[in-house]
Design an enzyme around this catalytic site. Structure first.
Site, mmCIF file in Angstrom:
data_model
loop_
_atom_site.group_PDB
_atom_site.id
_atom_site.type_symbol
_atom_site.label_atom_id
_atom_site.label_comp_id
_atom_site.label_asym_id
_atom_site.label_seq_id
_atom_site.Cartn_x
_atom_site.Cartn_y
_atom_site.Cartn_z
ATOM 1 C CE LYS A 57 42.691 26.895 -3.214
ATOM 2 N NZ LYS A 57 43.247 25.495 -2.976
ATOM 3 N NE ARG B 64 39.361 18.789 4.496
ATOM 4 C CZ ARG B 64 40.553 18.264 4.038
ATOM 5 N NH1 ARG B 64 41.152 17.352 5.092
ATOM 6 N NH2 ARG B 64 40.991 18.263 2.795
HETATM 7 N N1 BES Z 1 39.352 23.227 -3.821
HETATM 8 C C1 BES Z 1 40.458 22.855 -3.192
HETATM 9 C C2 BES Z 1 40.972 21.367 -3.906
HETATM 10 C C3 BES Z 1 41.276 21.356 -5.315
HETATM 11 C C4 BES Z 1 42.208 21.707 -5.745
HETATM 12 C C5 BES Z 1 40.074 21.377 -6.245
HETATM 13 C C6 BES Z 1 42.648 21.840 -7.207
HETATM 14 C C7 BES Z 1 40.415 21.372 -7.513
HETATM 15 C C8 BES Z 1 41.619 21.611 -8.140
HETATM 16 C C9 BES Z 1 40.526 22.686 -1.668
HETATM 17 O O1 BES Z 1 39.645 23.280 -0.968
HETATM 18 C C10 BES Z 1 41.687 22.745 -1.256
HETATM 19 O O2 BES Z 1 42.413 23.541 -1.285
HETATM 20 N N2 BES Z 1 42.427 21.395 -0.640
HETATM 21 C C11 BES Z 1 43.614 21.405 -0.179
HETATM 22 C C12 BES Z 1 43.751 20.766 1.182
HETATM 23 C C13 BES Z 1 44.790 20.984 1.793
HETATM 24 C C14 BES Z 1 45.001 22.314 2.746
HETATM 25 C C15 BES Z 1 44.787 19.609 2.919
HETATM 26 C C16 BES Z 1 44.498 21.004 -1.044
HETATM 27 O O3 BES Z 1 44.079 19.938 -1.625
HETATM 28 O O4 BES Z 1 45.522 21.440 -1.497
HETATM 29 ZN ZN ZN Z 2 40.711 25.032 -0.245
#
Ligand code: BES
Ligand code: ZN
Ligand code: ZN
Length: 513
Positions: free
Chosen positions: A291, A365
């Site tokens: 990230k 997931r």
């Molecule tokens: N934990 C994150 C989602 C999240 C983002 C929770 C902001 C709380 C606040 C999740 O694991 C994630 O990183 N999801 C990605 C999915 C994408 C790669 C398809 C996202 O939402 O960007």
């Molecule tokens: Zn994630």
């Protein structure tokens, strides 16, 4: 040595609020009857007109969740009187009362009060809220508002009382029912704060093994609860390929926590168990698909779903609800490392379904599908999963409501009702069919992200729906409500709000009615 968090105690008193010793007395006022409120009239008389003056000057109009503070100067026993606005009667709800209570408790702690008398409910029409519900939401509100997270702040740097003791006052015929509701509210409010603390704690303190230890501790102290931990070795042996893949790259290895609540005594009813499945990524760096650094620290709270499941299990057991419930918490740290899972990997999940990993940051997931399949093996009748799953859900809903998806209309309605009852709002979003098709891989059963534009939270939900199959399933994407939103910061401190504890507890309470 960590500092003890603020102690919050709530009790019921049948006494005269004006004669009860307290650093603060909070009273509630409706906007409609600011000038004809009996409570205000009586108080103003006692205080020699200071409230009347305040109202005349326009300093307090009883707008929803507004406050004004006056000092009693020895004219009545409480030192301060906090007027809390309820807004218009037609817009009033149990949740406004919960929020008013939270605001009063927060204000009391902010000015370092140690004792607070709550006389908020005296002007409420008994037809709009039952006495029991009044007690419950008042107590829940106190825990929500008085909470602070400061265990690593050296003493003296953020002065606050060691303890806030709150007396909810009532002298009417409704006393017994209010008092009963308070007991429920205390259990739920305390549990919610346990979830908040777990989520607020730093990721070097809360990691899968320490979370498992916390679950063990909770189970050992709670009648009716047992706890089983699957460690990394067992997860590998039993084929929990999803949890293993996500957790393998970090030094802190993954675990699955299984809390089981068995109702005891005469109330026991024969019912298939309900499963609550929580995502507990104790830190989500994204993994190899790392990230951006900005705001990455907030990903210590990517275990909110799991923390809320753990705390809800405690509440359900303490409330002695007559339905068996499993709490399944899938926990891992998502980190890049030499052993990490990679984009391109094909993993075999616990269900046997294979998944092509196209983004290691879509890890929630991957751990949850193992937990959901395990819940099916336990013959659970209903599965509710809760997770900070997608940024896309924040794009869709903002920060005020969590996403709700389900494969069953009845369950959907029950969840919506629980959202109203708990004041933890949900909004129904779509899943299934077209969204599921986008999760099919050409070289495995599924892929972990969709390659088409938009709808990310529906894609993620539909991926999970494949694992729930025909079992009644609801999905709560609580990414939007992981932290206090701006309006909530007026009634409670920043950071985790333990979203899901009130909601899931109300859901199970609803099933028992
Ligand atoms: N934990 C994150 C989602 C999240 C983002 C929770 C902001 C709380 C606040 C999740 O694991 C994630 O990183 N999801 C990605 C999915 C994408 C790669 C398809 C996202 O939402 O960007
Ligand atoms: Zn994630
Ligand atoms: Zn995540």
């Amino acid at each position: 040595m960590k500092k003890q968090l603020i102690t919050i105690a709530v009790n019921f008193k049948s006494a005269d609020a004006y004669k009860t010793k307290a650093d603060m007395l909070a009273v509630g006022v409706f906007e409609d009857d600011l000038k004809k409120s009996k409570t205000i009239e009586a108080l103003d008389k006692k205080l020699g007109g200071s409230i009347g003056k305040l109202i005349k000057l326009g300093d307090f109009k009883a707008k929803q969740l507004s406050t004004a503070c006056v000092y009693s100067e020895g004219k009545i026993t409480p030192e301060r009187i906090l007027l809390v606005g309820f807004g218009k009667r037609e817009k009033f709800s149990p949740d406004i009362l919960r929020k008013a209570s939270s605001l009063a408790a927060k204000t009391a702690v902010d000015v370092k009060c140690e004792t607070l008398t709550l006389g908020l409910h005296s002007e409420i029409d008994s037809k709009t809220i039952s006495a029991e519900k009044i007690g419950q939401v008042l107590a829940e509100g106190v825990y929500f508002g008085a909470y602070r997270y400061d265990e690593f702040v050296g003493s003296g740097e953020n002065g606050r009382p060691v303890k806030l003791t709150v007396s909810i006052i009532d002298t009417t015929a409704a006393s017994a029912k209010i008092s009963k509701g308070i007991k429920t509210g205390i259990i739920i409010g305390q549990s919610q704060n346990i979830s908040r603390t777990l989520a607020n704690r730093p990721p070097n303190v809360v990691y899968p093994a320490s979370l498992a230890a916390e679950a063990k501790k909770i189970a050992s102290k709670t009648a009716g609860l047992t706890c089983k931990i699957f460690d990394y070795k067992q997860l590998k042996q039993k084929g929990f390929g999803g949890i293993v893949a996500v957790g393998q790259g970090a030094e802190n290895k993954p675990v699955m926590i299984v809390l089981k609540y068995t109702p005891r005594g005469t109330k026991k009813i024969k019912a298939a168990p309900v499963a609550l499945v929580g995502k507990a990524i104790t830190f989500d760096s994204g993994g190899i698909d790392i990230k951006p650094s900005n705001g990455m620290d907030a990903m210590k709270m990517d275990m909110t779903g799991g923390a809320s499941v753990m705390a809800t299990m405690k509440a359900i057991a303490e409330l002695k609800l007559p339905i068996p419930v499993y709490g399944i918490i899938c926990s891992a740290e998502n980190k890049p490392g030499s052993g990490s899972y990679r984009p391109g990997d094909i993993i075999t999940t616990y269900s046997g379904k294979t998944v092509e990993i196209l983004n290691t940051d879509a890890e929630g997931r991957i751990i949850l599908c193992d937990g959901i399949h395990y819940a099916k093996e336990l013959k659970c009748n209903t599965i509710v999963d809760i997770c900070t799953l997608t940024g896309a859900c924040i794009v869709a809903l903002g920060l005020h409501k969590a996403g709700l998806m389900s494969n069953n209309d009845k369950l959907l309605e029950e969840m919506k009702q629980a959202a109203v009852d708990s004041g933890e709002p949900l909004w129904h979003l779509p899943c299934g069919d077209e969204y599921a098709d986008e999760m099919k891989s050409k070289i495995a059963d599924l892929r972990n992200i969709s390659l088409t534009k938009g709808g990310g939270s529906s894609n993620a939900a539909s991926f999970l729906a494949e694992f729930a199959g025909n079992t009644n399933w609801a999905h709560l994407d609580i990414a939007p409500t992981m932290e206090a939103s701006d309006p909530l910061k007026k009634i409670t401190t920043q950071g985790s709000i333990g979203f899901g504890v009130r909601l899931m507890t109300e859901y199970v309470i609803g099933l028992c009615k």
